[in-house]
Structures are given as structure tokens and as C-alpha cells.
Design a protein around this motif. Structure first.
Motif, PDB file in Angstrom:
ATOM      1  N   ILE A 113     -18.889 -87.273 -26.205  1.00 24.70           N
ATOM      2  CA  ILE A 113     -17.556 -87.613 -25.697  1.00 24.70           C
ATOM      3  C   ILE A 113     -17.573 -88.093 -24.253  1.00 24.70           C
ATOM      4  CG2 ILE A 113     -16.454 -85.966 -27.264  1.00 24.70           C
ATOM      5  CD1 ILE A 113     -16.136 -84.099 -24.831  1.00 24.70           C
ATOM      6  N   THR A 114     -18.745 -88.125 -23.634  1.00 26.38           N
ATOM      7  CA  THR A 114     -18.829 -88.555 -22.244  1.00 26.38           C
ATOM      8  C   THR A 114     -19.409 -89.960 -22.149  1.00 26.38           C
ATOM      9  OG1 THR A 114     -20.979 -87.435 -22.062  1.00 26.38           O
ATOM     10  CG2 THR A 114     -19.042 -86.230 -21.316  1.00 26.38           C
ATOM     11  N   GLU A 115     -19.250 -90.564 -20.990  1.00 25.93           N
ATOM     12  CA  GLU A 115     -19.735 -91.923 -20.781  1.00 25.93           C
ATOM     13  C   GLU A 115     -20.390 -92.048 -19.403  1.00 25.93           C
ATOM     14  OE1 GLU A 115     -16.394 -94.478 -21.233  1.00 25.93           O
ATOM     15  OE2 GLU A 115     -16.220 -94.169 -23.400  1.00 25.93           O
ATOM     16  N   LYS A 116     -21.301 -93.011 -19.303  1.00 25.51           N
ATOM     17  CA  LYS A 116     -21.905 -93.445 -18.046  1.00 25.51           C
ATOM     18  C   LYS A 116     -22.421 -92.294 -17.186  1.00 25.51           C
ATOM     19  CE  LYS A 116     -19.058 -97.626 -18.079  1.00 25.51           C
ATOM     20  NZ  LYS A 116     -18.030 -98.411 -17.387  1.00 25.51           N
ATOM     21  N   LYS A 117     -21.841 -92.117 -15.983  1.00 20.70           N
ATOM     22  CA  LYS A 117     -22.369 -91.145 -15.038  1.00 20.70           C
ATOM     23  C   LYS A 117     -22.287 -89.714 -15.571  1.00 20.70           C
ATOM     24  CE  LYS A 117     -21.431 -93.821 -10.836  1.00 20.70           C
ATOM     25  NZ  LYS A 117     -20.718 -93.832  -9.524  1.00 20.70           N
ATOM     26  N   THR A 118     -21.201 -89.405 -16.255  1.00 19.75           N
ATOM     27  CA  THR A 118     -21.057 -88.056 -16.806  1.00 19.75           C
ATOM     28  C   THR A 118     -22.122 -87.787 -17.850  1.00 19.75           C
ATOM     29  OG1 THR A 118     -18.662 -88.206 -16.452  1.00 19.75           O
ATOM     30  CG2 THR A 118     -19.453 -86.427 -17.859  1.00 19.75           C
ATOM     31  N   LEU A 185     -17.160 -76.961 -17.008  1.00 18.54           N
ATOM     32  CA  LEU A 185     -16.134 -77.652 -16.222  1.00 18.54           C
ATOM     33  C   LEU A 185     -16.084 -79.156 -16.503  1.00 18.54           C
ATOM     34  CD1 LEU A 185     -16.552 -75.881 -12.754  1.00 18.54           C
ATOM     35  CD2 LEU A 185     -14.867 -75.414 -14.545  1.00 18.54           C
ATOM     36  N   LEU A 186     -17.173 -79.730 -16.984  1.00 17.02           N
ATOM     37  CA  LEU A 186     -17.209 -81.169 -17.251  1.00 17.02           C
ATOM     38  C   LEU A 186     -16.120 -81.643 -18.219  1.00 17.02           C
ATOM     39  CD1 LEU A 186     -21.017 -82.083 -17.437  1.00 17.02           C
ATOM     40  CD2 LEU A 186     -19.329 -82.866 -15.763  1.00 17.02           C
ATOM     41  N   PRO A 187     -15.814 -80.898 -19.288  1.00 15.59           N
ATOM     42  CA  PRO A 187     -14.790 -81.380 -20.227  1.00 15.59           C
ATOM     43  C   PRO A 187     -13.429 -81.645 -19.603  1.00 15.59           C
ATOM     44  CG  PRO A 187     -16.047 -79.611 -21.222  1.00 15.59           C
ATOM     45  CD  PRO A 187     -16.465 -79.680 -19.779  1.00 15.59           C
ATOM     46  N   TRP A 188     -13.102 -80.990 -18.492  1.00 11.41           N
ATOM     47  CA  TRP A 188     -11.785 -81.212 -17.877  1.00 11.41           C
ATOM     48  C   TRP A 188     -11.618 -82.660 -17.428  1.00 11.41           C
ATOM     49  CZ3 TRP A 188      -7.656 -77.943 -17.571  1.00 11.41           C
ATOM     50  CH2 TRP A 188      -7.871 -76.623 -17.973  1.00 11.41           C
ATOM     51  N   SER A 189     -12.655 -83.221 -16.807  1.00 10.44           N
ATOM     52  CA  SER A 189     -12.563 -84.613 -16.359  1.00 10.44           C
ATOM     53  C   SER A 189     -12.529 -85.575 -17.539  1.00 10.44           C
ATOM     54  CB  SER A 189     -13.748 -84.950 -15.446  1.00 10.44           C
ATOM     55  OG  SER A 189     -14.976 -84.821 -16.144  1.00 10.44           O
ATOM     56  N   VAL A 190     -13.195 -85.189 -18.630  1.00  6.72           N
ATOM     57  CA  VAL A 190     -13.218 -86.058 -19.815  1.00  6.72           C
ATOM     58  C   VAL A 190     -11.890 -86.011 -20.548  1.00  6.72           C
ATOM     59  CG1 VAL A 190     -14.343 -86.481 -22.032  1.00  6.72           C
ATOM     60  CG2 VAL A 190     -15.709 -85.770 -20.063  1.00  6.72           C
ATOM     61  N   VAL A 191     -11.412 -84.799 -20.806  1.00  5.04           N
ATOM     62  CA  VAL A 191     -10.187 -84.610 -21.587  1.00  5.04           C
ATOM     63  C   VAL A 191      -8.970 -85.162 -20.865  1.00  5.04           C
ATOM     64  CG1 VAL A 191      -8.632 -82.877 -22.564  1.00  5.04           C
ATOM     65  CG2 VAL A 191     -11.102 -82.616 -22.818  1.00  5.04           C
ATOM     66  N   GLY A 203      -5.162 -77.301 -23.759  1.00  5.27           N
ATOM     67  CA  GLY A 203      -5.710 -76.460 -24.821  1.00  5.27           C
ATOM     68  C   GLY A 203      -7.146 -76.800 -25.144  1.00  5.27           C
ATOM     69  N   VAL A 204      -7.433 -78.101 -25.270  1.00  8.29           N
ATOM     70  CA  VAL A 204      -8.791 -78.538 -25.578  1.00  8.29           C
ATOM     71  C   VAL A 204      -9.745 -78.203 -24.434  1.00  8.29           C
ATOM     72  CG1 VAL A 204     -10.252 -80.551 -26.000  1.00  8.29           C
ATOM     73  CG2 VAL A 204      -8.044 -80.363 -27.139  1.00  8.29           C
ATOM     74  N   ALA A 205      -9.304 -78.467 -23.198  1.00  7.37           N
ATOM     75  CA  ALA A 205     -10.162 -78.222 -22.035  1.00  7.37           C
ATOM     76  C   ALA A 205     -10.499 -76.737 -21.883  1.00  7.37           C
ATOM     77  CB  ALA A 205      -9.476 -78.740 -20.767  1.00  7.37           C
ATOM     78  N   ILE A 206      -9.504 -75.878 -22.079  1.00  7.52           N
ATOM     79  CA  ILE A 206      -9.751 -74.439 -21.977  1.00  7.52           C
ATOM     80  C   ILE A 206     -10.706 -73.986 -23.074  1.00  7.52           C
ATOM     81  CG2 ILE A 206      -8.689 -72.157 -22.239  1.00  7.52           C
ATOM     82  CD1 ILE A 206      -6.234 -73.231 -20.818  1.00  7.52           C
ATOM     83  N   HIS A 354      -5.493 -97.684 -35.928  1.00  5.80           N
ATOM     84  CA  HIS A 354      -6.537 -96.735 -35.556  1.00  5.80           C
ATOM     85  C   HIS A 354      -6.297 -96.199 -34.159  1.00  5.80           C
ATOM     86  CE1 HIS A 354      -9.207 -97.343 -38.979  1.00  5.80           C
ATOM     87  NE2 HIS A 354      -8.838 -98.600 -38.935  1.00  5.80           N
ATOM     88  N   GLU A 355      -6.601 -94.906 -33.985  1.00  7.99           N
ATOM     89  CA  GLU A 355      -6.520 -94.316 -32.666  1.00  7.99           C
ATOM     90  C   GLU A 355      -7.671 -94.825 -31.798  1.00  7.99           C
ATOM     91  OE1 GLU A 355      -6.661 -90.246 -34.093  1.00  7.99           O
ATOM     92  OE2 GLU A 355      -4.735 -89.939 -33.115  1.00  7.99           O
ATOM     93  N   ARG A 356      -7.528 -94.637 -30.480  1.00 10.45           N
ATOM     94  CA  ARG A 356      -8.620 -95.001 -29.585  1.00 10.45           C
ATOM     95  C   ARG A 356      -9.864 -94.220 -29.926  1.00 10.45           C
ATOM     96  NH1 ARG A 356      -6.890 -94.483 -23.497  1.00 10.45           N
ATOM     97  NH2 ARG A 356      -9.148 -94.267 -23.456  1.00 10.45           N
ATOM     98  N   THR A 357     -11.028 -94.811 -29.701  1.00 11.14           N
ATOM     99  CA  THR A 357     -12.298 -94.190 -30.074  1.00 11.14           C
ATOM    100  C   THR A 357     -12.492 -92.837 -29.405  1.00 11.14           C
ATOM    101  OG1 THR A 357     -13.292 -96.369 -30.344  1.00 11.14           O
ATOM    102  CG2 THR A 357     -14.784 -94.496 -30.124  1.00 11.14           C
ATOM    103  N   ASP A 358     -12.177 -92.727 -28.106  1.00 16.04           N
ATOM    104  CA  ASP A 358     -12.435 -91.465 -27.416  1.00 16.04           C
ATOM    105  C   ASP A 358     -11.563 -90.346 -27.950  1.00 16.04           C
ATOM    106  OD1 ASP A 358     -10.127 -92.549 -26.482  1.00 16.04           O
ATOM    107  OD2 ASP A 358     -10.615 -92.414 -24.344  1.00 16.04           O
ATOM    108  N   VAL A 359     -10.296 -90.670 -28.324  1.00 17.43           N
ATOM    109  CA  VAL A 359      -9.418 -89.660 -28.887  1.00 17.43           C
ATOM    110  C   VAL A 359      -9.926 -89.225 -30.249  1.00 17.43           C
ATOM    111  CG1 VAL A 359      -7.072 -89.144 -29.645  1.00 17.43           C
ATOM    112  CG2 VAL A 359      -7.442 -90.592 -27.639  1.00 17.43           C
ATOM    113  N   ARG A 360     -10.395 -90.184 -31.063  1.00 15.74           N
ATOM    114  CA  ARG A 360     -10.912 -89.854 -32.389  1.00 15.74           C
ATOM    115  C   ARG A 360     -12.136 -88.958 -32.291  1.00 15.74           C
ATOM    116  NH1 ARG A 360     -11.920 -94.516 -33.991  1.00 15.74           N
ATOM    117  NH2 ARG A 360     -14.182 -94.578 -33.888  1.00 15.74           N
ATOM    118  N   ASP A 361     -13.047 -89.288 -31.357  1.00 11.63           N
ATOM    119  CA  ASP A 361     -14.249 -88.475 -31.195  1.00 11.63           C
ATOM    120  C   ASP A 361     -13.883 -87.055 -30.757  1.00 11.63           C
ATOM    121  OD1 ASP A 361     -15.787 -90.582 -31.894  1.00 11.63           O
ATOM    122  OD2 ASP A 361     -16.294 -91.183 -29.849  1.00 11.63           O
TER     123      ASP A 361
END
Length: 366
Positions: A113-118, A185-191, A203-206, A354-361
Motif C-alpha cells: 500500500i506504500t509508494e516511492k520513498k515510503t 506509525l507509517l500507515p497514518w501517512s498512507v491512510v 479506524g484503519v490507521a489505529i 472502479h474505485e481508485r487503486t490505492d483505496v481498493r488495495d
């Protein structure tokens, strides 16, 4: 002679409870994956391997306890000390593998679910954490020459200063705990950048941040390593066994919690249906998170009228209120001019997108 002090029973109770609870969470995680027809990813297989390693570690510990592990070294039959030492090294190695595999599994989840630098950061954490903890396991086996002197102290040969293994164990454990917190903590910046409702984002981040507790457990375990330098390793070692098992078990449970949100949604939906609750979204919106497709259906009813340029329409969505001159072919077929004010034709229009790819993933993962 007074009663023998033993932590063996406590180790068995705590250890098997941790194995059982983490196994339950993992089983529910796998069930949710098949419930949504997603199948297992590499992170699921690695997490399963971590749980199997945790189980093997507990089996080794239970056998070692039957020989006297958990008691003070002076209370144990001298003939059992070598076997306890060997089992201790085996258990420590398997425990380290279980811990690092469980953390690697969560890192692999983040890679999806992450990209590039993350993504580069996650790769760095996975690689360095595996190297640091694998070295900790290796030192246990190479610190003595011959190797067997590590558990049979009476053999001729030499060993490194015990402080080397102990201090490096503290370092690798602390580093592992720190990386747990970073991964949590990384998922917070992604979500937060996803196209989701704010409540859903939180909810997802927690749910994906439960690894913080695994990091805290790793810190506690690391603080107990230096106790082995006292020389009473058969008794003081219970700290490492319990906290080591807790570190892996908590990581497995933390990695499974985001996926279990699928099961929670299913239970809520079943409860609503049971008590007859319905919403407009149940009627007009059907979402399939596995496929990433949203379907919207509208029914358009054509009614004849005296309007010069069209037929009045009634619809359930946001389509135009009147069908203009491009409906002339329909009027000629159904004879609109002969039946004013009557329903002539009903059309159901379905729109799929279709939903955006990142939301679907993210939906597939949690």
C-alpha cells in the motif's frame, strides 16, 4: 531442605496462552481472507511461519521445564544442565526467527500500500531488522569453540566474553522494538491521503498501529537480557522466554487486527438484516471491496404529457427531468400521443465504475 522455587508453571501457562490467542487471531485473519475470496498473500504465509515457529519454541520450552528450567541452577540435577543449555540455545534461535518473521510479515503488508520513498523506508527496515536479529541468533552458536562448549561448560575450549552476546542482544532487541513503532506509525501517512471518510481513515490507521505494543514488549525483553550475566540462567531466563513469546504473539495479533475489520463489518451487516434495518445504500449502492467495483442503479419511468418537446420522466437518481427530442423514436413506437398521463415505459440504468487503486488495495488488506 525448603521448597524449590520454580517459574516453570508460570512459563507454561503464559506461553501456551500466548500461542493460543495469537493462533486464534491468525485463524480469523485467514478465515476473513477466504470469506472475501482473496486467497493468501506472501505476508500471510510468512505470518503463518512465524506462528509455527512460536509453537515450536513453546514445545522446546515445555520440554526444558520438565528437566528443571525455571528453577535456580543449584536446585537442578547436574546431569540435566547440558540438555537445558542446548534447549535454551535452540529455543532462543527459534524465538528470534518467530519475532523477525512476524515483523517482516507486517512490513510486507505495508509494501502493498506504500509508494516511492515510503516503500524504500519499509524495505530498509525489513532488511536491517532481519540482519540485526539474525546476527543475534548466530552469535549464540559461534561464541564458543568448539560449539558444544556453549552448553557443556566442562569441555576444553574457549568462549567469548558473555557480555558480547548480552550487549548485542540488548542492541538488536531495542532496534527491533524501535522499528516496530516506526512500522506502526507509517500507515497514518498512507491512510490519510486515501479517498476515504475521515472516520474510516482513523479506524484503519489505529487498527494498523497495534504494532506499537509489540515494540514496547521488545523493549521490556531487551531490558531483561543482562540478567543472564548473573550466572543463574536457568531461573533468570524465564523473563526472556515469556517476553520473547509475548513479542511474537502480540505482533501476530497486531498484524491480524486490520484484516479482522472485514469480519466486524460482516457481523454488523448480518445484525442489520436480522432486525430488518435497511438504508438507501442497501437498495441503490452495492459495493464489492474484493473487486473494487461500485454499482449504482436508477429506474427511469416515462409518462406521457402534453409537453411539446418531450416525455416527462420520474427517476430515482440525478438524471434529467425530461427526455427531449432524442426520444422521438421511442414515442413513435409506443404511441405517446395516444395515452396522455399514463406510464408507457420503465428503464433501469446501471452505472459501474472502479474505485481508485490505492483505496481498493487498502480495502483488500483490511
Amino acid at each position: 531442605m525448603g521448597p524449590v522455587e520454580s517459574m516453570g508453571p508460570a512459563i507454561n501457562i503464559a506461553g501456551w496462552l500466548l500461542v493460543s490467542f495469537s493462533g486464534l487471531f491468525l485463524a480469523l485473519r485467514i478465515y476473513c481472507k477466504f470469506l472475501k475470496h482473496r486467497g493468501l498473500w506472501w505476508d500471510d504465509h510468512v505470518l503463518l511461519a512465524a506462528w509455527v515457529a512460536l509453537l515450536v519454541d513453546m514445545v522446546i520450552n515445555s520440554y526444558s521445564i520438565s528437566l528443571g528450567f525455571g528453577e535456580h541452577i543449584w536446585d537442578i540435577d547436574a546431569h540435566n544442565l547440558a540438555n537445558i543449555g542446548l534447549l535454551g540455545q535452540l529455543g532462543a534461535t527459534v524465538s528470534i526467527l518467530a519475532a523477525v518473521w512476524s515483523k517482516t510479515s507486517f512490513g510486507m503488508t505495508l509494501l502493498r500500500i506504500t509508494e516511492k520513498k515510503t516503500k524504500a523506508t519499509v524495505w530498509f527496515i525489513i532488511v536491517t531488522m532481519n540482519l540485526a536479529m539474525s546476527m543475534s541468533a548466530l552469535i549464540t552458536w559461534i561464541q564458543c569453540n568448539p560449539v558444544a562448549k556453549g552448553w557443556e561448560t566442562m569441555l576444553p575450549g574457549s568462549c567469548w566474553d558473555p557480555k558480547v552476546n548480552a550487549y548485542y542482544g540488548v542492541f538488536s532487541g531495542a532496534y527491533s522494538g524501535t522499528m516496530d513503532i516506526v512500522l506502526a506509525l507509517l500507515p497514518w501517512s498512507v491512510v490519510w491521503n486515501l479517498q476515504m471518510k475521515k472516520k474510516e481513515k482513523i479506524g484503519v490507521a489505529i487498527a494498523m498501529s497495534m504494532g506499537v505494543f509489540a515494540g514496547c514488549t521488545a523493549f521490556v525483553k531487551s531490558s531483561k537480557i543482562l540478567l543472564l550475566l548473573k550466572g543463574d540462567f536457568t531461573f533468570e531466563g524465564y523473563h526472556l522466554v515469556i517476553w520473547g513469546s509475548a513479542e511474537t504473539a502480540i505482533t501476530i495479533m497486531a498484524a491480524s487486527i486490520p484484516v479482522l475489520r472485514v469480519l466486524v463489518r460482516e457481523v454488523k451487516t448480518a445484525t442489520r438484516r436480522r432486525y430488518g434495518e435497511s438504508t438507501n445504500s442497501d437498495t441503490y449502492h452495492k459495493k464489492s471491496y474484493g473487486a473494487g467495483t461500485v454499482q449504482r442503479a436508477n429506474t427511469v419511468t416515462m409518462v406521457t404529457s402534453d409537453y411539446k418537446h418531450g416525455i416527462q420522466s420520474s427517476n430515482a437518481g440525478s438524471f434529467p427531468s425530461f427526455v427531449r427530442e432524442d426520444d422521438s423514436s421511442d414515442k413513435s413506437i409506443i404511441g405517446a400521443h395516444k395515452a396522455s398521463g399514463k406510464i408507457l415505459q420503465t428503464q433501469e440504468i446501471t452505472v459501474r465504475y472502479h474505485e481508485r487503486t490505492d483505496v481498493r488495495d487498502m480495502g483488500q488488506m483490511v
